[in-house]
Design a protein around this motif. Structure first.
Motif, PDB file in Angstrom:
ATOM      1  N   ASP A   1       0.615  -1.071  -0.014  1.00 29.74           N
ATOM      2  CA  ASP A   1       0.075  -0.495   0.287  1.00 29.74           C
ATOM      3  C   ASP A   1       1.224   1.268  -0.107  1.00 29.74           C
ATOM      4  OD1 ASP A   1      -1.244   1.972   0.810  1.00 29.74           O
ATOM      5  OD2 ASP A   1      -3.328   1.031   1.708  1.00 29.74           O
ATOM      6  N   ILE A   2       0.664   1.618  -0.877  1.00 33.20           N
ATOM      7  CA  ILE A   2       1.914   3.392  -1.507  1.00 33.20           C
ATOM      8  C   ILE A   2       1.603   4.358  -0.315  1.00 33.20           C
ATOM      9  CG2 ILE A   2       2.831   4.671  -2.995  1.00 33.20           C
ATOM     10  CD1 ILE A   2       4.249   2.042  -3.206  1.00 33.20           C
ATOM     11  N   LYS A   3       0.136   4.553  -0.140  1.00 36.97           N
ATOM     12  CA  LYS A   3       0.226   5.339   0.582  1.00 36.97           C
ATOM     13  C   LYS A   3       0.211   4.914   2.149  1.00 36.97           C
ATOM     14  CE  LYS A   3      -3.777   8.418   1.793  1.00 36.97           C
ATOM     15  NZ  LYS A   3      -5.458   8.291   1.762  1.00 36.97           N
TER      16      LYS A   3
ATOM     17  N   ASP B   1       0.429  13.291  -1.542  1.00 36.74           N
ATOM     18  CA  ASP B   1      -1.102  13.046  -2.074  1.00 36.74           C
ATOM     19  C   ASP B   1      -1.232  11.798  -3.691  1.00 36.74           C
ATOM     20  OD1 ASP B   1      -3.203  13.611  -4.093  1.00 36.74           O
ATOM     21  OD2 ASP B   1      -1.627  15.425  -5.023  1.00 36.74           O
ATOM     22  N   CYS B   2      -1.350  11.027  -3.050  1.00 35.06           N
ATOM     23  CA  CYS B   2      -1.816   9.531  -3.264  1.00 35.06           C
ATOM     24  C   CYS B   2      -3.663   9.587  -4.226  1.00 35.06           C
ATOM     25  CB  CYS B   2      -1.975   8.288  -2.707  1.00 35.06           C
ATOM     26  SG  CYS B   2       0.163   8.575  -1.900  1.00 35.06           S
ATOM     27  N   LYS B   3      -2.922   9.379  -5.762  1.00 28.40           N
ATOM     28  CA  LYS B   3      -4.399   9.472  -5.901  1.00 28.40           C
ATOM     29  C   LYS B   3      -4.740   8.049  -6.251  1.00 28.40           C
ATOM     30  CE  LYS B   3      -4.274  14.351  -8.406  1.00 28.40           C
ATOM     31  NZ  LYS B   3      -3.180  14.937  -7.778  1.00 28.40           N
TER      32      LYS B   3
ATOM     33  N   LEU C   1       5.013  13.866  -1.391  1.00 29.84           N
ATOM     34  CA  LEU C   1       5.442  12.239  -2.004  1.00 29.84           C
ATOM     35  C   LEU C   1       3.971  12.624  -3.334  1.00 29.84           C
ATOM     36  CD1 LEU C   1       6.473  11.217   1.114  1.00 29.84           C
ATOM     37  CD2 LEU C   1       7.800  11.959  -1.104  1.00 29.84           C
ATOM     38  N   GLY C   2       3.890  11.759  -4.591  1.00 26.84           N
ATOM     39  CA  GLY C   2       2.293  11.563  -5.309  1.00 26.84           C
ATOM     40  C   GLY C   2       2.775  10.074  -5.670  1.00 26.84           C
ATOM     41  N   TYR C   3       0.350   9.285  -6.104  1.00 29.04           N
ATOM     42  CA  TYR C   3       0.783   8.279  -6.689  1.00 29.04           C
ATOM     43  C   TYR C   3      -0.032   8.062  -7.571  1.00 29.04           C
ATOM     44  CZ  TYR C   3       0.350   2.912  -6.748  1.00 29.04           C
ATOM     45  OH  TYR C   3       0.391   1.786  -7.048  1.00 29.04           O
TER      46      TYR C   3
ATOM     47  N   ILE D   1       3.443   5.679 -11.148  1.00 29.74           N
ATOM     48  CA  ILE D   1       4.318   6.078 -10.997  1.00 29.74           C
ATOM     49  C   ILE D   1       3.978   6.528  -9.630  1.00 29.74           C
ATOM     50  CG2 ILE D   1       4.701   8.504 -11.910  1.00 29.74           C
ATOM     51  CD1 ILE D   1       5.123   6.378 -14.053  1.00 29.74           C
ATOM     52  N   ILE D   2       5.467   6.682  -9.014  1.00 26.58           N
ATOM     53  CA  ILE D   2       5.153   7.458  -7.829  1.00 26.58           C
ATOM     54  C   ILE D   2       6.505   8.844  -7.991  1.00 26.58           C
ATOM     55  CG2 ILE D   2       6.605   7.472  -5.550  1.00 26.58           C
ATOM     56  CD1 ILE D   2       6.311   3.991  -5.718  1.00 26.58           C
ATOM     57  N   THR D   3       6.192   9.671  -7.491  1.00 27.24           N
ATOM     58  CA  THR D   3       7.275  10.918  -7.554  1.00 27.24           C
ATOM     59  C   THR D   3       7.366  11.653  -5.661  1.00 27.24           C
ATOM     60  OG1 THR D   3       5.174  12.549  -7.665  1.00 27.24           O
ATOM     61  CG2 THR D   3       5.550  11.236  -9.345  1.00 27.24           C
TER      62      THR D   3
END
Length: 381
Positions: A241-243, A267-269, A306-308, A317-319
């Motif tokens: 779970d990336i979030k 910010d995990c969309k 941190l984004g996903y 994509i992870i940023t």
């Protein structure tokens, strides 16, 4: 006409005398024209199919820059649907069309571009042919990014072997100092008596011991740092779970002294789990956050995000984004090269390690950075 020779003529007298068989000959000639045209059309379609299905991008244009051919591979590499003039490429990639126009026959250049949110390293070659007296330029484009990365890894491993060799060579002075101490404390094969050892012998032995300890600790730390590049453990994939991982990293850096005044946002969309090695991915993200943290020194309203999300091709994509100092263009070309660093006391292996971990995941790491505006690192799986 049959011989495709327009210079041949015949007189009316000849036509009247030979008119009897003219109709049959014309019908035969028309049939041959049709067969010939059909064969040429088939060949043209065959060649067009080949051109449109090769993985090499092909562009053909005349001396004025007017484009006559743009195959599918070129459209894909350059992310364009059509191209009327070669210099129209300048609208999408600064100066690229003009540089191509200036290419000489058999000349080759390399260009870095970003198309469809992907980094490409293009090898561009040119040749010139004459058709009906008109010079036509044929340009071929190949994305050699993966070959470049593979070559970098090979070079890195060679470099590490060289460094290990140098490290082993540096042990020589340690052995020399050890021998010196030994000689101070013994006479031939027998130990010296305590009365035979003077203060100078003891002082020299202690000084040698200090140097040996210092050299030994330095070598151990050196080897521990750099062997990470060549001895990564196999991946242990799991559904992550990336979030949740981003939240963990957010908490981890909460009390970090260097994070004072820096907003660390998540910010995990995308909420879909990612098949990855959680420990290795966490190591990558921690490295990237630390880099961002160091780049935010003396920056007004500093932040790290941190984004996903999923891109257009449904790739995960992870940023890691910051509004820090950014990276100079000349340094950006070298950030993934082992041992290269712009930081005082830096090891130069952080981003090299990140790229190796991403390659183990069959993924990519890309950096978009502008001096004074910040940096965005993308991990594409």
């Amino acid at each position: 006409m049959k011989e495709e020779d327009p210079s041949l003529t015949y007189t009316r007298k000849y036509a009247d005398r030979s008119f009897k068989g003219l109709n049959e000959k014309l019908e035969l000639l028309i049939h041959e024209f049709k067969e010939d045209r059909m064969e040429k059309e088939i060949q043209a379609k065959y060649l067009q199919t080949i051109v449109d299905n090769v993985t090499t991008g092909i562009i053909s244009f005349d001396h004025s820059g007017s484009v006559h051919l743009l195959n599918n591979a070129a459209r894909e590499l350059l992310n364009i649907r059509q191209l009327n003039m070669i210099e129209d490429l300048n609208k999408y990639y600064q100066g690229l069309g003009s540089r191509i126009m200036l290419l000489k026959p058999r000349e080759e250049i390399a260009e870095k571009i970003i198309a469809r949110d992907k980094f490409h390293y293009l090898s561009i070659n040119t040749s010139i042919i004459k058709m009906k007296g008109i010079r036509n330029h044929i340009i071929t484009l190949n994305d050699i990014r993966h070959q470049m990365e593979e070559q970098e890894i090979v070079s890195w491993k060679k470099l590490i072997r060289v460094i290990n060799h140098e490290v082993m060579n540096s042990i020589t002075p340690i052995i020399t100092l050890t021998t010196t101490i030994k000689n101070k404390l013994q006479k031939k094969q027998d130990k010296k008596s305590l009365s035979a050892i003077d203060d100078k012998d003891i002082k020299d032995a202690l000084a040698s011991s200090d140097i040996i300890e210092e050299r030994s600790r330095g070598l151990i730390n050196f080897i521990d740092r750099y062997r990470k590049l060549t001895k990564l453990a196999p991946l242990q994939l799991a559904s992550v779970d990336i979030k949740e991982m981003c939240g963990k990293i957010q908490f981890l850096f909460k009390e970090e002294p260097g994070m004072k005044g820096i907003r660390l946002k998540v910010d995990c969309k995308n909420t879909e789990p990612l098949q990855t090695d959680p420990k290795m991915l966490e190591q990558v993200m921690i490295n990237l956050v630390k880099n961002s943290m160091e780049a935010l020194e003396n920056v007004k309203d500093p932040f790290i995000e941190l984004g996903y999300y999923l891109d257009e091709e449904q790739r995960r994509i992870i940023t890691v984004t910051d509004n820090g100092a950014g990276i100079e263009p000349e340094a950006l070309d070298q950030v993934f090269v082992p041992f290269f660093t712009t930081k005082e006391g830096g090891s130069g292996i952080g981003l090299s390690l990140c790229r190796q971990i991403m390659r183990m995941h069959q993924g990519e790491i890309e950096i978009d950075s502008k001096p004074g505006k910040g940096t965005k690192v993308k991990l594409r799986f």
